[in-house]
Design a protein around this motif. Structure first.
Motif, short mmCIF file in Angstrom:
data_model
loop_
_atom_site.label_atom_id
_atom_site.label_comp_id
_atom_site.label_asym_id
_atom_site.label_seq_id
_atom_site.Cartn_x
_atom_site.Cartn_y
_atom_site.Cartn_z
N PRO A 1 7.46 11.06 11.56
CA PRO A 1 7.88 10.86 12.95
C PRO A 1 6.74 10.98 13.96
O PRO A 1 6.92 10.65 15.12
CB PRO A 1 8.91 11.98 13.17
CG PRO A 1 8.52 13.04 12.22
CD PRO A 1 7.92 12.34 11.03
N GLY A 2 5.56 11.42 13.51
CA GLY A 2 4.48 11.65 14.47
C GLY A 2 3.20 10.89 14.22
O GLY A 2 2.22 11.08 14.93
N ARG A 3 3.15 10.02 13.20
CA ARG A 3 1.90 9.34 12.86
C ARG A 3 2.16 7.87 12.57
O ARG A 3 3.06 7.52 11.82
CB ARG A 3 1.28 9.99 11.63
CG ARG A 3 -0.02 9.35 11.18
CD ARG A 3 -0.48 9.83 9.81
NE ARG A 3 -0.53 11.27 9.72
CZ ARG A 3 -1.64 11.98 9.61
NH1 ARG A 3 -2.80 11.37 9.58
NH2 ARG A 3 -1.60 13.29 9.52
N THR A 4 1.33 7.00 13.14
CA THR A 4 1.39 5.58 12.82
C THR A 4 0.85 5.38 11.41
O THR A 4 -0.20 5.91 11.06
CB THR A 4 0.55 4.76 13.83
OG1 THR A 4 1.13 4.91 15.13
CG2 THR A 4 0.53 3.29 13.45
N LEU A 5 1.59 4.65 10.61
CA LEU A 5 1.18 4.35 9.24
C LEU A 5 0.31 3.10 9.27
O LEU A 5 0.72 2.06 9.81
CB LEU A 5 2.41 4.12 8.36
CG LEU A 5 2.15 3.84 6.88
CD1 LEU A 5 1.59 5.09 6.19
CD2 LEU A 5 3.44 3.40 6.20
N LEU B 1 2.90 -3.65 -7.59
CA LEU B 1 2.42 -3.90 -6.25
C LEU B 1 1.85 -2.59 -5.74
O LEU B 1 2.56 -1.57 -5.70
CB LEU B 1 3.56 -4.39 -5.34
CG LEU B 1 3.17 -4.72 -3.92
CD1 LEU B 1 2.30 -5.98 -3.88
CD2 LEU B 1 4.41 -4.91 -3.06
N VAL B 2 0.57 -2.57 -5.38
CA VAL B 2 -0.11 -1.35 -4.98
C VAL B 2 -0.37 -1.41 -3.47
O VAL B 2 -1.05 -2.32 -2.99
CB VAL B 2 -1.44 -1.17 -5.75
CG1 VAL B 2 -2.14 0.11 -5.34
CG2 VAL B 2 -1.18 -1.20 -7.26
N ILE B 3 0.19 -0.42 -2.74
CA ILE B 3 0.04 -0.36 -1.29
C ILE B 3 -0.80 0.87 -0.95
O ILE B 3 -0.42 1.99 -1.27
CB ILE B 3 1.43 -0.25 -0.61
CG1 ILE B 3 2.33 -1.41 -1.03
CG2 ILE B 3 1.27 -0.19 0.91
CD1 ILE B 3 3.79 -1.21 -0.65
N GLU B 4 -1.94 0.65 -0.30
CA GLU B 4 -2.79 1.75 0.12
C GLU B 4 -2.66 1.93 1.62
O GLU B 4 -2.60 0.94 2.36
CB GLU B 4 -4.25 1.47 -0.26
CG GLU B 4 -4.45 1.40 -1.76
CD GLU B 4 -5.89 1.14 -2.15
OE1 GLU B 4 -6.80 1.33 -1.32
OE2 GLU B 4 -6.11 0.74 -3.30
N SER B 5 -2.58 3.20 2.05
CA SER B 5 -2.35 3.49 3.46
C SER B 5 -3.00 4.82 3.85
O SER B 5 -3.59 5.50 3.02
CB SER B 5 -0.84 3.55 3.75
OG SER B 5 -0.28 4.72 3.18
N THR C 1 7.54 -5.13 7.28
CA THR C 1 7.96 -6.00 6.20
C THR C 1 6.77 -6.63 5.49
O THR C 1 5.87 -7.17 6.14
CB THR C 1 8.88 -7.13 6.74
OG1 THR C 1 9.96 -6.55 7.44
CG2 THR C 1 9.41 -7.99 5.61
N LEU C 2 6.78 -6.55 4.16
CA LEU C 2 5.82 -7.27 3.32
C LEU C 2 6.45 -8.59 2.92
O LEU C 2 7.66 -8.67 2.71
CB LEU C 2 5.54 -6.50 2.03
CG LEU C 2 4.94 -5.12 2.07
CD1 LEU C 2 4.91 -4.54 0.66
CD2 LEU C 2 3.54 -5.19 2.61
N SER C 3 5.64 -9.61 2.75
CA SER C 3 6.12 -10.87 2.20
C SER C 3 5.32 -11.15 0.93
O SER C 3 4.09 -11.23 0.96
CB SER C 3 5.92 -12.01 3.21
OG SER C 3 6.33 -13.24 2.64
N ILE D 1 2.63 0.49 11.02
CA ILE D 1 4.06 0.70 11.23
C ILE D 1 4.18 1.94 12.11
O ILE D 1 3.65 3.00 11.76
CB ILE D 1 4.81 0.90 9.89
CG1 ILE D 1 4.60 -0.31 8.97
CG2 ILE D 1 6.30 1.13 10.14
CD1 ILE D 1 5.16 -0.13 7.56
N PRO D 2 4.87 1.83 13.25
CA PRO D 2 4.95 2.98 14.16
C PRO D 2 5.72 4.15 13.55
O PRO D 2 6.49 3.97 12.59
CB PRO D 2 5.68 2.41 15.38
CG PRO D 2 6.41 1.22 14.88
CD PRO D 2 5.61 0.68 13.73
#
Length: 156
Positions: free
Chosen positions: A30-34, A83-87, A65-67, A58-59
């Motif tokens: 709730p406090g950090r933009t991803l 599917l590998v998502i790094e953030s 959304t990924l496509s 993502i706020p």
């Protein structure tokens, strides 16, 4: 970040041509933009799945959304990739989802997974590894006692 552990592109008798899916991601902080830094496919069938678009950020508490597109390119078989998502997620900086598709094949039911530690009640932490004797198996697990499904749980 929340995301479905498995995205099924469907089962087809013949090549359906390119099939795109939108995958919802939710920023649970709730406090950090991803901020997504990388979205890639991994595995022997990675060339069949193409990342078309993903949000740079993502706020807090928001969704993005990924496509992702699957293309059998005339082939017939069962395909499975990660599917590998790094953030910048401080808890889970790498999130992995399973992508599956079937053209002209019926996936075999997987055999039960093999655990490195036998079942029981434990008073101390330990390392557990799971393997599957079925090639291409995608394993999903939960840690809260609920039943895992393609829409609920974590990809192993």
């Amino acid at each position: 970040m929340e995301a479905p552990p498995i995205v099924d592109y469907g089962r087809y008798g013949t090549d359906p041509g390119p099939v795109s899916r939108l995958i919802a991601l939710r920023n649970t902080d709730p406090g950090r933009t991803l901020r997504l830094t990388s979205v890639t496919t991994d595995g022997p069938d990675a060339e069949r799945f193409t990342v078309q678009a993903f949000p740079a950020s993502i706020p807090p508490g928001g969704e993005g959304t990924l496509s992702i597109r699957f293309d059998a390119a005339g082939g017939t078989r069962c395909w499975s990739v990660r599917l590998v998502i790094e953030s910048n997620d401080p808890v889970t900086p790498v999130t992995t989802l399973g992508l599956v598709a079937s053209v002209g094949c019926t996936p075999s039911p997987p055999r039960p997974p093999l655990a490195s530690t036998p079942p029981g009640t434990f008073g101390e932490d330990f390392t557990l590894s799971l393997t599957s004797p079925t090639p291409g198996t995608v394993m999903v697990f939960t840690t809260d006692g609920s039943v895992p499904s393609p829409n609920h749980g974590q990809l192993y």
